[in-house]
Design a protein around this motif. Structure first.
Motif, PDB file in Angstrom:
ATOM      1  N   LEU A  78       0.291   6.674  -6.628  1.00  0.00           N
ATOM      2  CA  LEU A  78      -0.919   7.480  -6.779  1.00  0.00           C
ATOM      3  C   LEU A  78      -0.645   8.967  -6.537  1.00  0.00           C
ATOM      4  O   LEU A  78      -1.177   9.838  -7.233  1.00  0.00           O
ATOM      5  N   ALA A  79       0.190   9.241  -5.528  1.00  0.00           N
ATOM      6  CA  ALA A  79       0.532  10.631  -5.227  1.00  0.00           C
ATOM      7  C   ALA A  79       1.289  11.274  -6.390  1.00  0.00           C
ATOM      8  O   ALA A  79       1.030  12.427  -6.767  1.00  0.00           O
ATOM      9  N   GLU A  80       2.210  10.500  -6.977  1.00  0.00           N
ATOM     10  CA  GLU A  80       2.959  11.021  -8.127  1.00  0.00           C
ATOM     11  C   GLU A  80       2.035  11.269  -9.318  1.00  0.00           C
ATOM     12  O   GLU A  80       2.134  12.281 -10.011  1.00  0.00           O
ATOM     13  N   LEU A  83      -1.180  14.869 -12.824  1.00  0.00           N
ATOM     14  CA  LEU A  83      -2.486  15.280 -13.338  1.00  0.00           C
ATOM     15  C   LEU A  83      -2.819  16.714 -12.946  1.00  0.00           C
ATOM     16  O   LEU A  83      -3.374  17.478 -13.744  1.00  0.00           O
ATOM     17  N   GLU A  84      -2.481  17.089 -11.708  1.00  0.00           N
ATOM     18  CA  GLU A  84      -2.730  18.461 -11.258  1.00  0.00           C
ATOM     19  C   GLU A  84      -1.907  19.449 -12.068  1.00  0.00           C
ATOM     20  O   GLU A  84      -2.384  20.539 -12.427  1.00  0.00           O
ATOM     21  N   GLU A  85      -0.668  19.090 -12.376  1.00  0.00           N
ATOM     22  CA  GLU A  85       0.202  19.958 -13.176  1.00  0.00           C
ATOM     23  C   GLU A  85      -0.347  20.102 -14.593  1.00  0.00           C
ATOM     24  O   GLU A  85      -0.373  21.193 -15.164  1.00  0.00           O
ATOM     25  N   GLN A  86      -0.809  18.966 -15.152  1.00  0.00           N
ATOM     26  CA  GLN A  86      -1.399  19.007 -16.493  1.00  0.00           C
ATOM     27  C   GLN A  86      -2.668  19.853 -16.511  1.00  0.00           C
ATOM     28  O   GLN A  86      -2.899  20.627 -17.444  1.00  0.00           O
ATOM     29  N   PRO A 114       0.817  -1.212   0.000  1.00  0.00           N
ATOM     30  CA  PRO A 114       0.000   0.000   0.000  1.00  0.00           C
ATOM     31  C   PRO A 114       0.848   1.257   0.000  1.00  0.00           C
ATOM     32  O   PRO A 114       0.528   2.243  -0.627  1.00  0.00           O
ATOM     33  N   SER A 115       1.973   1.211   0.725  1.00  0.00           N
ATOM     34  CA  SER A 115       2.841   2.388   0.783  1.00  0.00           C
ATOM     35  C   SER A 115       3.391   2.710  -0.604  1.00  0.00           C
ATOM     36  O   SER A 115       3.415   3.851  -1.021  1.00  0.00           O
ATOM     37  N   SER A 116       3.786   1.689  -1.341  1.00  0.00           N
ATOM     38  CA  SER A 116       4.303   1.875  -2.692  1.00  0.00           C
ATOM     39  C   SER A 116       3.193   2.356  -3.642  1.00  0.00           C
ATOM     40  O   SER A 116       3.398   3.234  -4.463  1.00  0.00           O
TER      41      SER A 116
END
Length: 203
Positions: free
Chosen positions: A46-48, A53-56, A39-41
């Motif tokens: 997902l965070a990356e 997506l936010e940058e796009q 889950p940590s990986s």
């Protein structure tokens, strides 16, 4: 003796069960650790992905805003061009008519004023007709935003006047217009033809 014979087996079985239990616990512990790692990986991925997506989205939004601003600028420029075309589309036609107005003015001025009397009805009628025609053409000019520039006594303005000569004139301030050789015209505030003038200079 039975107990003694079976005891090692029981001990072995118990030991095996204990070891098996430990192995199960270790496997479960390892499995839990793996579950914790996975889950940590995944969260990191997902965070990356979210950041990408936010940058796009930010880039697309900025491009959209710029496109809207460009479209608005084009619309305003087009509207301004249309408005100017409406105002100044008759500019060439007006320039041609100015020559007619000049001829009328010269014809009116050339009639001897002392001869305009009832004894000369033909000359009087001709003169009155010229005056009426000149008045009417100026009304038409004014209706379409075309105004005369007859700047005698005004300050010389290079945007509205063209100096033919400079001359000292007693009692008049230098830089003012002493004589208008040819009437000028403005169309909706824009100089269509500068007035040809003589300018007062220092004595």
């Amino acid at each position: 003796s039975f107990c003694l014979r079976t005891s090692p087996r029981l001990l072995c079985a118990a030991t095996q069960q204990k070891n098996t239990g430990q192995n199960l616990e270790e496997d479960q512990s390892q499995s839990q650790n793996e579950q914790k790692v996975e889950p940590s990986s995944a969260e990191k991925l997902l965070a990356e992905e979210k950041a990408k997506l936010e940058e796009q989205l930010k880039e697309v939004t900025e491009k959209y805003k710029r496109a809207l601003a460009d479209a608005e600028n084009v619309r305003q420029r087009s509207q301004k061009l249309v408005e100017e075309a409406k105002l100044y589309g008759i500019q060439s036609f007006c320039k041609d008519l100015l020559e007619v107005a000049d001829i009328l003015e010269k014809a009116t001025e050339s009639v001897p004023k002392e001869e305009i009397k009832d004894e000369n009805p033909h000359l009087k009628s001709l003169y009155e007709g010229l005056v009426m025609t000149e008045t009417q053409i100026q009304k038409v000019f004014k209706k379409h935003g075309l105004l005369r520039l007859n700047p005698v006594g005004a300050k010389f303005d290079p945007y509205e006047h063209e100096a033919l000569f400079h001359t000292p004139v007693e009692g008049q301030e230098p830089g003012t217009i002493a004589l208008v050789s040819k009437i000028g015209y403005k169309l909706h505030g824009r100089t269509l033809r500068p007035a040809l003038v003589g300018v007062v200079k220092d004595a």
